[in-house]
Design a protein around this motif. Structure first.
Motif, PDB file in Angstrom:
ATOM      1  N   SER A   1       0.847  -1.184   0.000  1.00 45.56           N
ATOM      2  CA  SER A   1       0.000   0.000   0.000  1.00 45.56           C
ATOM      3  C   SER A   1       0.896   1.252   0.000  1.00 45.56           C
ATOM      4  CB  SER A   1      -0.884  -0.017   1.249  1.00 45.56           C
ATOM      5  OG  SER A   1      -1.368   1.273   1.488  1.00 45.56           O
ATOM      6  N   ALA A   2       0.483   2.240  -0.766  1.00 44.96           N
ATOM      7  CA  ALA A   2       1.264   3.483  -0.822  1.00 44.96           C
ATOM      8  C   ALA A   2       1.230   4.216   0.518  1.00 44.96           C
ATOM      9  CB  ALA A   2       0.716   4.379  -1.922  1.00 44.96           C
ATOM     10  N   ASP A   3       0.214   3.911   1.338  1.00 43.64           N
ATOM     11  CA  ASP A   3       0.077   4.586   2.633  1.00 43.64           C
ATOM     12  C   ASP A   3       1.010   4.018   3.698  1.00 43.64           C
ATOM     13  OD1 ASP A   3      -1.950   5.919   1.405  1.00 43.64           O
ATOM     14  OD2 ASP A   3      -3.528   4.594   2.174  1.00 43.64           O
ATOM     15  N   ASP A   4       1.637   2.895   3.396  1.00 42.00           N
ATOM     16  CA  ASP A   4       2.489   2.245   4.392  1.00 42.00           C
ATOM     17  C   ASP A   4       3.658   3.167   4.777  1.00 42.00           C
ATOM     18  OD1 ASP A   4       2.993  -1.103   4.980  1.00 42.00           O
ATOM     19  OD2 ASP A   4       4.467   0.389   5.628  1.00 42.00           O
ATOM     20  N   ASN A   5       3.926   3.249   6.083  1.00 39.52           N
ATOM     21  CA  ASN A   5       4.991   4.136   6.562  1.00 39.52           C
ATOM     22  C   ASN A   5       6.373   3.750   6.031  1.00 39.52           C
ATOM     23  OD1 ASN A   5       3.214   5.611   8.061  1.00 39.52           O
ATOM     24  ND2 ASN A   5       3.466   4.350   9.904  1.00 39.52           N
ATOM     25  N   GLN A   6       6.556   2.459   5.834  1.00 42.35           N
ATOM     26  CA  GLN A   6       7.889   2.006   5.428  1.00 42.35           C
ATOM     27  C   GLN A   6       7.864   1.484   3.995  1.00 42.35           C
ATOM     28  OE1 GLN A   6      10.001  -0.091   8.774  1.00 42.35           O
ATOM     29  NE2 GLN A   6       7.925  -0.411   9.468  1.00 42.35           N
ATOM     30  N   VAL A   7       7.076   2.131   3.167  1.00 40.63           N
ATOM     31  CA  VAL A   7       6.837   1.585   1.830  1.00 40.63           C
ATOM     32  C   VAL A   7       8.121   1.401   1.034  1.00 40.63           C
ATOM     33  CG1 VAL A   7       6.250   3.827   0.810  1.00 40.63           C
ATOM     34  CG2 VAL A   7       5.366   1.759  -0.215  1.00 40.63           C
ATOM     35  N   GLU A   8       9.027   2.351   1.128  1.00 44.71           N
ATOM     36  CA  GLU A   8      10.255   2.253   0.324  1.00 44.71           C
ATOM     37  C   GLU A   8      11.142   1.103   0.820  1.00 44.71           C
ATOM     38  OE1 GLU A   8      10.812   3.623  -2.510  1.00 44.71           O
ATOM     39  OE2 GLU A   8       8.898   4.659  -2.325  1.00 44.71           O
ATOM     40  N   THR A   9      11.288   1.017   2.141  1.00 40.85           N
ATOM     41  CA  THR A   9      12.087  -0.081   2.715  1.00 40.85           C
ATOM     42  C   THR A   9      11.488  -1.425   2.301  1.00 40.85           C
ATOM     43  OG1 THR A   9      12.367   1.347   4.619  1.00 40.85           O
ATOM     44  CG2 THR A   9      13.047  -0.935   4.888  1.00 40.85           C
ATOM     45  N   LYS A  10      10.165  -1.522   2.430  1.00 40.15           N
ATOM     46  CA  LYS A  10       9.507  -2.792   2.122  1.00 40.15           C
ATOM     47  C   LYS A  10       9.636  -3.139   0.643  1.00 40.15           C
ATOM     48  CE  LYS A  10       6.261  -3.075   5.939  1.00 40.15           C
ATOM     49  NZ  LYS A  10       4.863  -2.999   6.357  1.00 40.15           N
ATOM     50  N   LYS A  11       9.535  -2.119  -0.205  1.00 38.64           N
ATOM     51  CA  LYS A  11       9.688  -2.348  -1.647  1.00 38.64           C
ATOM     52  C   LYS A  11      11.045  -2.984  -1.922  1.00 38.64           C
ATOM     53  CE  LYS A  11       6.953   0.935  -4.266  1.00 38.64           C
ATOM     54  NZ  LYS A  11       6.976   2.242  -4.899  1.00 38.64           N
ATOM     55  N   ALA A  12      12.065  -2.410  -1.285  1.00 33.40           N
ATOM     56  CA  ALA A  12      13.417  -2.930  -1.489  1.00 33.40           C
ATOM     57  C   ALA A  12      13.521  -4.372  -0.970  1.00 33.40           C
ATOM     58  CB  ALA A  12      14.417  -2.033  -0.762  1.00 33.40           C
ATOM     59  N   LEU A  13      12.881  -4.611   0.169  1.00 32.66           N
ATOM     60  CA  LEU A  13      12.936  -5.962   0.746  1.00 32.66           C
ATOM     61  C   LEU A  13      12.220  -6.973  -0.155  1.00 32.66           C
ATOM     62  CD1 LEU A  13      12.271  -5.139   4.509  1.00 32.66           C
ATOM     63  CD2 LEU A  13      14.373  -6.045   3.540  1.00 32.66           C
ATOM     64  N   MET A  14      11.055  -6.560  -0.665  1.00 34.52           N
ATOM     65  CA  MET A  14      10.287  -7.461  -1.559  1.00 34.52           C
ATOM     66  C   MET A  14      11.125  -7.791  -2.788  1.00 34.52           C
ATOM     67  SD  MET A  14       7.408  -8.111  -0.187  1.00 34.52           S
ATOM     68  CE  MET A  14       8.070  -7.903   1.430  1.00 34.52           C
ATOM     69  N   SER A  15      11.752  -6.764  -3.305  1.00 30.97           N
ATOM     70  CA  SER A  15      12.556  -6.938  -4.501  1.00 30.97           C
ATOM     71  C   SER A  15      13.716  -7.910  -4.225  1.00 30.97           C
ATOM     72  CB  SER A  15      13.069  -5.563  -4.928  1.00 30.97           C
ATOM     73  OG  SER A  15      13.895  -5.701  -6.008  1.00 30.97           O
TER      74      SER A  15
END
Lengths: 375, 325
Positions: free
Chosen positions: B291-305
């Motif tokens: 979700s774009a509203d997630d506080n740690q969206v960028e960190t999580k994106k990197a982790l998912m990747s």
């Protein structure tokens, strides 16, 4: 292998002709336009748990059994038994605990009967836990499976191979990482995941943990069971018991505190149930895993950026089935204070489902293109 | 309502009266739900409930029903299973005439009905057992492509009926055999007397000598013996016919019992093979992602990747090996 449907039939449209039905049966994989089911699976030595996006949460003990002969098959009326049922009937079964020592139970690639048997048991266990999550035939099933932090590559291969038979896309991730992800604690956290076979320690610092961020030891639940067995045998040589009885006793009375209530259990002596006080033995056995754990914590903390070491010490998460030993968090804190000056340990709310919940959250957050790529 | 049903069950058991249960399900209710959501499902359930009510009124059935989830359960005290079939089949038929209008679309419905009664040992011990059997009958109805009424264990009931019939026939044959023997002896006695009279009349006009008298006696003995033998043969033939009928019935029962056993085994196997439980639907229709509203969206994106990359390399590594295998 279940993939997207190749049949283009409109749902709900009557299709009564037998020929039409037969052709559908022959060619069709199920039409998967009913939604997306996410599964988070924690594949543990002692217990395997699943949490899914249809609300199902199931845990079974990681035991698999196959009837030894025709007689036991007729008696048990099943080809495979899982979990506690397998443990209960283990004398009539070819009995496997496929994930002993935290990874699939074989040490070489030699195709001995035991290796083959354990691999098959592991595959059957994965299929069963996925079945228990009650996926619908018309849904895409995407699973994230938590595996021990330092699982060997061929163990991971075997897990993926088994899972791909029942799900559409699968990913693996390290168990302690999934616990931290599930709690949204991605930065400056130390996770202790105490399983039966291994204790995994993992340092989270906002990126994917690397090899030097993780420590795995075998001072875990099984170690406590064996230690308790030794201590009881030493003190009460006449007592008769099995490792399964010891495990059940530990799960019920496991305690580490100095003021723990007395643990009096009944064990048979020459067939007669006799009471034994095993309070000290229980405390000693449960306490035996603490020093190695703090050794691991100490390594991970001391090799971390000094500026954030204090923050790390005060954010230690205790997870896994082994974390249910009463007083363990306080004992680790005590040991940390002695050796590291300070320490704050937090027990997670759901030790049994912590890993599965985290894996489910990862599955949920994973973008569609990644899932599609791995189909 | 469930409590009341339970009370009726126990009352029927105490009073040794028949009681039947019906379990009604709408075929392809999931499809209706998917296309017309809760409103559609609710309307279909209500229409089925009304249909059950009107059919009961029309055919003079008295019972109680409750709607639970995607099923309707009804209990009919003091109702014979044979009579319930009338109701079950009538409801299935009546459902063909029902067409719902949902979101401007005409939706026909068909029903599957499972039934059970308390006259079998397995259904007479508990209310739960009775309900479970009607559930199994419903499963048989739905698995048989729906749109049908199935009474649990009709086959077994039929065999029981045959057993009763056999016992009755055996008893009736025994009675008949006795009657036949009595009749035979009575008729035989009469016939014997008539025959003796006729022979004696023949000899009445002849001069009586010792030789003639001896001859008359021999003829009379012979005639009586022959008459007795004929009579015995006739009774034996009749008894043989009775035994043949008994044998046929016994063989039929044995065959039906064996077929029922095989069918049950087969049913169990099919039930085990098929995933009877259709599963529980996920709350998600599509892949979610972060979700774009997630506080740690960028960190999580990197982790998912990163997780994806690791898995991709792991699974690509496996692919050639799998292809080679």
């Amino acid at each position: 292998m279940t993939k997207n449907s190749v049949v283009d039939t409109k749902k709900g449209e009557p299709n009564d002709s037998i020929a039409a039905q037969m052709s559908t049966n022959v060619e069709a994989a199920p039409n998967k336009d009913g939604g997306v089911l996410y599964l988070g699976i924690d594949l543990g030595t002692s217990r395997t748990s699943v949490a899914s996006s249809n609300g199902q949460r199931v845990t079974i003990s990681s035991h698999v059994g196959y009837p030894k002969d025709v007689v036991s098959k007729k008696l048990l009326k099943k080809d495979i038994l899982f979990g506690d049922e397998a443990v209960e009937h283990r004398l009539s079964l070819k009995f496997y605990r496929p994930l002993a020592a935290g990874v699939m139970k074989h040490t070489s690639n030699e195709k001995t009967d035991d290796v083959e048997g354990n691999m098959k048991a592991a595959a059957d266990l994965i299929r069963e836990i996925i079945r228990l999550a009650k996926p619908r035939k018309d849904e895409l099933v995407y699973a994230v499976i938590g595996v021990p932090a330092q699982a060997a590559i061929h163990h991971k291969d075997a897990i993926i191979k088994a899972a791909r038979e029942t799900v559409d896309s699968v990913m693996l991730c390290s168990e302690p990482f999934s616990v931290a992800y599930g709690l949204d604690m991605l930065d400056d956290v130390l996770v202790i995941d105490i399983g039966a076979g291994t204790t995994d320690l993992c340092r989270m610092h906002g990126t994917m943990p690397e090899e030097n961020d993780q420590v795995t030891t075998t001072f875990a639940g099984d170690y406590v069971d064996n230690r308790l067995t030794e201590l009881i045998k030493k003190k009460y040589p006449e007592a008769q018991f099995s490792i399964h009885m010891i495990k059940a006793i530990k799960e019920r009375y496991g305690n580490i505190s100095d003021t723990m209530p007395p643990v009096v259990v009944e064990l048979p002596v020459n067939g007669k149930p006799t009471s034994f006080d095993i309070t000290d033995e229980m405390r000693t056995a449960c306490r035996s895993i603490v020093p190695s754990m703090v050794d691991g914590l100490s390594n991970l903390i001391s090799s971390f950026d000094p500026e954030f070491q204090d923050r790390l010490k005060n954010r230690v998460l205790l997870a896994g089935g082994g974390s249910q030993i009463k007083g363990l968090d306080l004992a680790i804190e005590d040991e940390m204070r002695k050796r590291l000056g300070t320490g704050k340990v937090m027990r997670i709310e759901e030790p049994v489902y912590g890993g599965a919940n985290g894996a489910l959250k990862i599955a949920h957050d994973m973008p569609a293109e990644f899932w599609n790529e791995l189909k | 309502m469930l409590g009341l049903m339970r009370v009726e069950f126990h009352r029927a058991r105490t009073a040794r009266q028949p009681l039947c249960t019906l379990m009604v399900a709408i075929d392809d209710l999931d499809g209706i739900f998917e296309r017309h959501y809760w409103q559609g499902k609710d309307a279909a359930m209500r229409a089925s409930y009304d249909l059950l009510k009107s059919s009961c009124k029309g055919l003079g059935f008295f019972g109680m029903a409750l709607m639970s989830g995607d099923r309707i359960m009804a209990v009919f005290p003091n109702t014979d299973p044979g009579r319930l079939s009338e109701l079950g089949n009538a409801i299935v038929e009546a459902a063909h005439k029902v067409t719902l209008t949902l979101d401007g679309e005409s939706v026909p419905i068909t029903l599957s009905i499972g039934a059970s009664h308390n006259l079998l040992a397995e259904t007479n011990s508990s209310f739960e057992g009775l309900v479970e059997m009607s559930g199994r009958a419903l499963f048989l109805a739905t698995e048989g492509q729906g749109n049908r009424y199935v009474m649990w264990r009709e086959a077994e009931a039929e065999i029981d009926g045959l057993r009763i019939e056999l016992e009755e026939r055996k008893k009736s044959f025994e009675r008949e055999a006795l009657v036949l023997e009595e009749e035979a002896s009575e008729i035989g006695g009469l016939q014997q007397a008539q025959l003796v009279d006729k022979i004696q009349q023949l000899f009445a006009g002849v001069e009586r000598t010792d030789a003639i008298q001896a001859l008359e006696g021999q003829i009379l003995d012979l005639a009586v013996k022959e008459l007795f033998e004929e009579r015995r043969k006739a009774v034996a033939a009749q008894m043989a016919e009775h035994r043949r009928q008994t044998d046929i019935l016994e063989k039929r029962i044995a065959k039906l019992t064996s077929i029922l056993g095989v069918t049950e085994e087969e049913l169990k196997r099919v039930m085990a093979m098929k995933n009877i439980d259709a599963g529980v639907a996920s709350i998600f229709r599509t892949v979610q992602g972060l979700s774009a509203d997630d506080n740690q969206v960028e960190t999580k994106k990197a982790l998912m990747s990163e997780i994806f990359k690791q898995n991709l390399s792991l699974q690509k590594r496996n692919a050639p090996a799998a292809e080679a295998a």
